[in-house]
Design a protein around this motif. Structure first.
Motif, short mmCIF file in Angstrom:
data_model
loop_
_atom_site.label_atom_id
_atom_site.label_comp_id
_atom_site.label_asym_id
_atom_site.label_seq_id
_atom_site.Cartn_x
_atom_site.Cartn_y
_atom_site.Cartn_z
N LEU A 50 52.31 -6.17 -22.73
CA LEU A 50 51.07 -5.37 -22.54
C LEU A 50 49.87 -6.02 -21.72
N THR A 51 49.97 -7.23 -21.41
CA THR A 51 48.77 -7.71 -20.85
C THR A 51 48.55 -7.10 -19.26
N TYR A 52 47.51 -7.39 -18.77
CA TYR A 52 47.16 -7.27 -17.41
C TYR A 52 47.58 -8.34 -16.39
N ASP A 210 33.54 -15.21 -15.62
CA ASP A 210 32.56 -15.22 -16.63
C ASP A 210 31.72 -16.27 -17.07
N GLN A 219 38.74 -13.12 -13.94
CA GLN A 219 38.59 -12.03 -14.78
C GLN A 219 39.85 -11.20 -15.02
N LYS A 222 41.90 -12.21 -18.31
CA LYS A 222 41.25 -11.77 -19.62
C LYS A 222 42.45 -11.02 -20.33
N PHE A 223 42.36 -10.92 -21.63
CA PHE A 223 43.20 -10.06 -22.39
C PHE A 223 42.53 -9.87 -23.72
N ASP A 224 42.97 -8.81 -24.19
CA ASP A 224 42.48 -8.35 -25.74
C ASP A 224 43.78 -8.18 -26.39
N PRO A 226 46.29 -5.95 -28.93
CA PRO A 226 47.53 -6.71 -28.80
C PRO A 226 48.12 -6.93 -27.36
N VAL B 186 34.09 -6.18 -8.99
CA VAL B 186 34.91 -7.23 -9.69
C VAL B 186 36.21 -7.38 -8.95
N THR B 187 36.84 -6.53 -8.38
CA THR B 187 38.04 -6.77 -7.79
C THR B 187 38.45 -5.29 -7.30
N MET B 189 41.88 -4.72 -6.84
CA MET B 189 43.17 -4.86 -7.05
C MET B 189 43.46 -4.10 -8.39
N VAL B 197 47.43 -2.68 -22.24
CA VAL B 197 46.37 -2.91 -23.04
C VAL B 197 45.09 -3.26 -22.27
N HIS B 198 43.99 -2.70 -22.34
CA HIS B 198 42.82 -3.08 -21.36
C HIS B 198 42.25 -4.46 -21.87
N ARG B 199 42.02 -5.16 -20.70
CA ARG B 199 41.38 -6.60 -20.83
C ARG B 199 39.95 -6.63 -21.12
N LEU B 202 34.56 -6.61 -17.75
CA LEU B 202 33.65 -8.03 -17.54
C LEU B 202 32.11 -8.09 -17.75
N MET B 211 28.82 -8.86 -9.55
CA MET B 211 30.07 -8.40 -9.37
C MET B 211 30.15 -7.10 -10.18
N ARG B 220 30.99 -4.55 -23.60
CA ARG B 220 32.42 -4.94 -23.97
C ARG B 220 32.69 -4.44 -25.21
N TRP B 221 34.22 -4.59 -25.49
CA TRP B 221 34.59 -4.24 -26.75
C TRP B 221 35.81 -5.24 -27.11
N LEU B 222 36.35 -5.36 -28.20
CA LEU B 222 37.66 -5.77 -28.92
C LEU B 222 38.08 -4.62 -29.51
#
Lengths: 236, 233
Positions: A50-52, A210, A219, A222-224, A226, B186-187, B189, B197-199, B202, B211, B220-222
């Motif tokens: 599920l990561t980017y 960052d 960037q 990066k991951f969150d 799950p 930022v990118t 791409m 899952v959203h990373r 930034l 950027m 940001r969030w978690l």
């Protein structure tokens, strides 16, 4: 093979009852050789990354009767350290409590899914653990730790979304030469432990974008939580 | 024999009726984030085989419209064709950080799974989602926490330029007005074209360049990003 033998033997003995009087010569051949047929228990383990931009090292699935692959707050085993730092699973598969192991076909890319089948004979009481490295980290991994399979009947599924752990065995320097994944192509396992030496949830990567100028990560890495969706289905 | 039939048939019907029958639901959605808004929510009960999105699969055009621009009209049309029961835009607009909205949903026979989508604003194509959650038969109150996902349809360039139409690069707006301007991006791409899952955003702390137009101390969030409470009456 065994099944067909038994069927033949049963068929022969049925025939022998029907034609008992006329077939006395066949008595030796029809003595049924019924070996106890092992109960094969198979689990299909499907993992979605599920990561980017964190490829997973080859999925490493084990069945075991006791123990845990890791414990939060405790030092990682050398087997887990090797997996978390390099993706190598030979030591993990060789752990004394592991009864059966199975590996994925290769790197599992972000967005991709793979199913690994694992089978064991004559027990439905196994624990299942799974580990895979997030290869663009120093020593981050995700997986399952000692999931009890005893309630899983044939056809049942169990599913979870899993977080990222830090093996605590290597400093999260993100520096060139320390990360084996494509972001760096650096070293994998180093025996020296230069981090907290406890397993914890992962705090995420910082990256050069960052403000960590010495990081090889961007960037994109990066991951969150799950980071994986894992489904176990008992198929037989 | 007659007695047995009389006893058995009604109880069999009762067993079947549970998971397939209509239900009255009270649904409350809370935005758990610090600085991210939810665009008009789409809450829908549908058959067990339907999905608004699936992790590890490509986004539909309807999902892309939500994730890039907060537009639920595509899903609205599609869901009508499968006789789903939906609550559209219960908050009457944006659901601010920390805010909650409540809605009632009457589901018809067969619509036994619940899904939710809403865009996370400001992001390029981030959304909060619940994918085909099986509505329990048992009356009671259930709590589900939701994650922030990336539709995989747009590069997360983090430039606020009003771009909200599918395929138009950029973020529509930051409702809180905490954004900067003049970012280089930022990118350009999008490496993972599957729903994932959203990373996270930034951001940076440069309000006139840098950027990102987003603020790294605000936007940001978690996970989790939403709390959903479902009461089955």
């Amino acid at each position: 093979m065994i099944k067909s033998k038994i069927k033949l033997a049963l068929l022969a003995s049925t025939l022998s009852v029907a034609f008992l009087s006329g077939c006395s010569d066949d008595d030796d051949k029809i003595a049924p050789i019924i070996e106890p047929e092992p109960l094969v228990v198979t689990y299909d383990v499907t993992v979605t990354n599920l990561t980017y931009s964190q490829p997973f090292s080859p999925l490493s699935v084990v069945l075991h009767n006791d123990g845990a692959l890791w414990s939060i707050g405790e030092p990682a085993s050398v087997a887990l350290e090797k997996l978390a730092e390099s993706g190598a699973n030979a030591d993990l598969f060789a752990l004394s409590n592991v009864t059966v192991s199975a590996a994925g076909n290769g790197i599992l890319m972000p967005g991709a899914s793979e199913t690994v089948s694992i089978s064991i004979e004559d027990t439905t009481e196994s624990l299942l653990s799974l580990a895979t490295m997030l290869v663009n980290t120093n020593d981050g991994f995700t997986g399952l730790n000692s999931i009890s399979l005893s309630d899983l009947m044939v056809g049942d599924s169990w599913s979870a979304m899993t977080g990222v752990y830090d093996a605590g065995t290597e400093a999260n320097s993100e520096m060139a030469g320390t990360i084996p994944g494509p972001a760096d192509g650096g070293a994998g396992y180093e025996s020296a432990r230069d981090d907290s030496d406890i397993v914890s949830m992962h705090r995420g990567v910082v990256s050069m974008d960052d403000g960590l100028m010495s990081s090889v990560l961007t960037q994109a890495h990066k991951f969150d939580q799950p980071t994986a969706k894992i489904t176990i289905t008992r198929t037989e | 024999m007659k007695v047995i039939n009389k006893v058995l048939i009604p109880s069999c019907l009762a067993l079947l009726a549970g998971p397939l029958s209509a239900a009255e639901l009270d649904i409350k959605v809370t935005n758990l984030t610090h600085g991210i808004y939810f665009t008009p929510l789409l809450i829908t009960a549908h058959t067990s085989d339907a999905h608004l999105y699936e992790l590890g699969m490509a986004a539909s055009e309807d999902l892309q419209k939500v994730a890039e621009g907060g537009d639920i009209s595509g899903f609205s049309s599609t869901l009508a064709t499968i006789n789903a029961d939906s609550s559209e835009n219960p908050a009457g607009g944006l659901l601010a950080p920390g805010a909650s909205t409540e809605t009632m949903l009457s589901t018809t026979d067969g619509n036994v799974h619940l899904s939710i989508v809403s865009m996370l604003l400001p992001t390029n194509d981030g959304f909060v989602g619940l994918d085909s959650w099986s509505i329990p038969d048992e009356p009671g109150t259930y709590t589900v926490y939701l994650n922030g996902y990336d539709a995989g349809t747009e590069a997360n360039n983090e430039i606020i330029n009003g771009g909200g139409m599918p395929g138009v690069l950029g973020i529509p707006v930051d409702p809180s007005g905490n954004n900067g301007t003049g970012a280089v991006g930022v990118t350009d791409m999008e490496e993972n074209s599957m729903v994932h899952v959203h990373r996270g955003n930034l951001g940076d702390t440069d309000v006139s360049a840098g950027m990102s137009d987003l603020d790294s101390t605000v936007h940001r969030w978690l996970n989790p990003v939403a709390k959903v409470t479902i009461t089955v009456n």
